[in-house]
Motif scaffolding. Sequence first.
Motif, PDB file in Angstrom:
ATOM      1  N   LEU A 122      -9.010   8.836   9.371  1.00 20.76           N
ATOM      2  CA  LEU A 122      -9.571   7.507   9.116  1.00 20.76           C
ATOM      3  C   LEU A 122      -9.746   7.206   7.622  1.00 20.76           C
ATOM      4  O   LEU A 122      -9.451   6.083   7.193  1.00 20.76           O
ATOM      5  N   PRO A 123     -10.180   8.157   6.781  1.00 19.91           N
ATOM      6  CA  PRO A 123     -10.315   7.835   5.346  1.00 19.91           C
ATOM      7  C   PRO A 123      -9.005   7.433   4.668  1.00 19.91           C
ATOM      8  O   PRO A 123      -9.022   6.719   3.674  1.00 19.91           O
ATOM      9  N   PHE A 124      -7.863   7.863   5.194  1.00 18.52           N
ATOM     10  CA  PHE A 124      -6.594   7.487   4.588  1.00 18.52           C
ATOM     11  C   PHE A 124      -6.247   6.017   4.840  1.00 18.52           C
ATOM     12  O   PHE A 124      -5.478   5.423   4.087  1.00 18.52           O
ATOM     13  N   PHE A 125      -6.810   5.433   5.890  1.00 16.01           N
ATOM     14  CA  PHE A 125      -6.469   4.064   6.254  1.00 16.01           C
ATOM     15  C   PHE A 125      -7.533   3.050   5.863  1.00 16.01           C
ATOM     16  O   PHE A 125      -7.281   1.857   5.895  1.00 16.01           O
ATOM     17  N   LEU A 126      -8.723   3.508   5.510  1.00 15.30           N
ATOM     18  CA  LEU A 126      -9.788   2.595   5.102  1.00 15.30           C
ATOM     19  C   LEU A 126      -9.625   2.224   3.632  1.00 15.30           C
ATOM     20  O   LEU A 126      -9.094   3.013   2.842  1.00 15.30           O
ATOM     21  N   PRO A 127     -10.101   1.052   3.236  1.00 11.88           N
ATOM     22  CA  PRO A 127     -10.018   0.659   1.824  1.00 11.88           C
ATOM     23  C   PRO A 127     -10.837   1.604   0.937  1.00 11.88           C
ATOM     24  O   PRO A 127     -11.854   2.150   1.343  1.00 11.88           O
ATOM     25  N   LYS A 128     -10.370   1.784  -0.298  1.00 13.06           N
ATOM     26  CA  LYS A 128     -11.008   2.720  -1.229  1.00 13.06           C
ATOM     27  C   LYS A 128     -12.428   2.294  -1.573  1.00 13.06           C
ATOM     28  O   LYS A 128     -13.317   3.136  -1.709  1.00 13.06           O
ATOM     29  N   ASN A 129     -12.685   0.979  -1.690  1.00  6.97           N
ATOM     30  CA  ASN A 129     -14.034   0.526  -2.049  1.00  6.97           C
ATOM     31  C   ASN A 129     -15.035   0.798  -0.920  1.00  6.97           C
ATOM     32  O   ASN A 129     -16.211   1.009  -1.170  1.00  6.97           O
ATOM     33  N   LEU A 130     -14.569   0.832   0.312  1.00  2.87           N
ATOM     34  CA  LEU A 130     -15.450   1.170   1.425  1.00  2.87           C
ATOM     35  C   LEU A 130     -15.793   2.658   1.401  1.00  2.87           C
ATOM     36  O   LEU A 130     -16.921   3.052   1.684  1.00  2.87           O
ATOM     37  N   MET A 131     -14.831   3.489   1.034  1.00  2.17           N
ATOM     38  CA  MET A 131     -15.067   4.925   0.985  1.00  2.17           C
ATOM     39  C   MET A 131     -15.969   5.329  -0.175  1.00  2.17           C
ATOM     40  O   MET A 131     -16.579   6.381  -0.152  1.00  2.17           O
ATOM     41  N   ASP A 132     -16.053   4.481  -1.212  1.00  2.00           N
ATOM     42  CA  ASP A 132     -16.906   4.772  -2.361  1.00  2.00           C
ATOM     43  C   ASP A 132     -18.312   4.215  -2.199  1.00  2.00           C
ATOM     44  O   ASP A 132     -19.097   4.240  -3.154  1.00  2.00           O
ATOM     45  N   HIS A 133     -18.647   3.731  -1.026  1.00  2.00           N
ATOM     46  CA  HIS A 133     -19.980   3.185  -0.779  1.00  2.00           C
ATOM     47  C   HIS A 133     -21.025   4.293  -0.919  1.00  2.00           C
ATOM     48  O   HIS A 133     -20.809   5.427  -0.497  1.00  2.00           O
ATOM     49  N   PRO A 134     -22.174   3.996  -1.524  1.00  2.00           N
ATOM     50  CA  PRO A 134     -23.196   5.025  -1.763  1.00  2.00           C
ATOM     51  C   PRO A 134     -23.728   5.692  -0.483  1.00  2.00           C
ATOM     52  O   PRO A 134     -24.043   6.885  -0.495  1.00  2.00           O
ATOM     53  N   ILE A 135     -23.779   4.959   0.607  1.00  2.00           N
ATOM     54  CA  ILE A 135     -24.273   5.545   1.854  1.00  2.00           C
ATOM     55  C   ILE A 135     -23.306   6.626   2.346  1.00  2.00           C
ATOM     56  O   ILE A 135     -23.736   7.710   2.769  1.00  2.00           O
ATOM     57  N   LEU A 136     -22.008   6.352   2.265  1.00  2.00           N
ATOM     58  CA  LEU A 136     -21.027   7.348   2.687  1.00  2.00           C
ATOM     59  C   LEU A 136     -21.011   8.549   1.747  1.00  2.00           C
ATOM     60  O   LEU A 136     -20.823   9.681   2.192  1.00  2.00           O
ATOM     61  N   GLN A 137     -21.223   8.323   0.465  1.00  2.00           N
ATOM     62  CA  GLN A 137     -21.275   9.436  -0.482  1.00  2.00           C
ATOM     63  C   GLN A 137     -22.483  10.328  -0.214  1.00  2.00           C
ATOM     64  O   GLN A 137     -22.382  11.557  -0.252  1.00  2.00           O
ATOM     65  N   LYS A 138     -23.629   9.707   0.079  1.00  2.00           N
ATOM     66  CA  LYS A 138     -24.829  10.490   0.381  1.00  2.00           C
ATOM     67  C   LYS A 138     -24.660  11.242   1.701  1.00  2.00           C
ATOM     68  O   LYS A 138     -25.061  12.402   1.818  1.00  2.00           O
ATOM     69  N   LEU A 139     -24.060  10.598   2.698  1.00  2.00           N
ATOM     70  CA  LEU A 139     -23.801  11.259   3.974  1.00  2.00           C
ATOM     71  C   LEU A 139     -22.878  12.460   3.786  1.00  2.00           C
ATOM     72  O   LEU A 139     -23.077  13.507   4.408  1.00  2.00           O
ATOM     73  N   ASN A 140     -21.903  12.329   2.903  1.00  2.00           N
ATOM     74  CA  ASN A 140     -20.978  13.423   2.629  1.00  2.00           C
ATOM     75  C   ASN A 140     -21.698  14.622   2.009  1.00  2.00           C
ATOM     76  O   ASN A 140     -21.339  15.767   2.266  1.00  2.00           O
ATOM     77  N   ARG A 141     -22.729  14.373   1.206  1.00  2.00           N
ATOM     78  CA  ARG A 141     -23.479  15.462   0.596  1.00  2.00           C
ATOM     79  C   ARG A 141     -24.472  16.093   1.568  1.00  2.00           C
ATOM     80  O   ARG A 141     -24.717  17.291   1.519  1.00  2.00           O
ATOM     81  N   ILE A 142     -25.072  15.303   2.465  1.00  2.00           N
ATOM     82  CA  ILE A 142     -26.158  15.780   3.318  1.00  2.00           C
ATOM     83  C   ILE A 142     -25.666  16.324   4.649  1.00  2.00           C
ATOM     84  O   ILE A 142     -26.326  17.175   5.251  1.00  2.00           O
TER      85      ILE A 142
END
Length: 108
Positions: free
Chosen positions: A23-43
């Motif tokens: 799914l990350p390969f098909f989603l827009p880059k600005n959506l993947m750089d959202h702070p909520i997704l970045q925090k979820l990736n760390r936690i």
Amino acid sequence: MDTLHIIYMLIALTLGTQLCRFLPFFLPKNLMDHPILQKLNRILPLVIMALLLITSVSIPQDNQGYPLFGAQVLALVSVVISYKYLNNILLSVALGILNLNLLLWLFS
């Protein structure tokens, strides 16, 4: 459970896993750089380890099972210490399993 149901379940789990991976390969880059997704990736790894911890430790009841509980707690401490110093999750889990088995052998 019927064999056909097990096959359907495995296919569904495989498709769900692959969907989450690609799914990350098909989603827009600005959506993947959202702070909520970045925090979820760390936690998320910490949350998964906490869930595994909660479901795996057996709390003794009726004054029985204290050697198992003690061995599990000491093995968990060894996993935390080894992960802190080695920074390798696979090696830390392997050391935790080894420590748990050795402590159970010593306690029994």
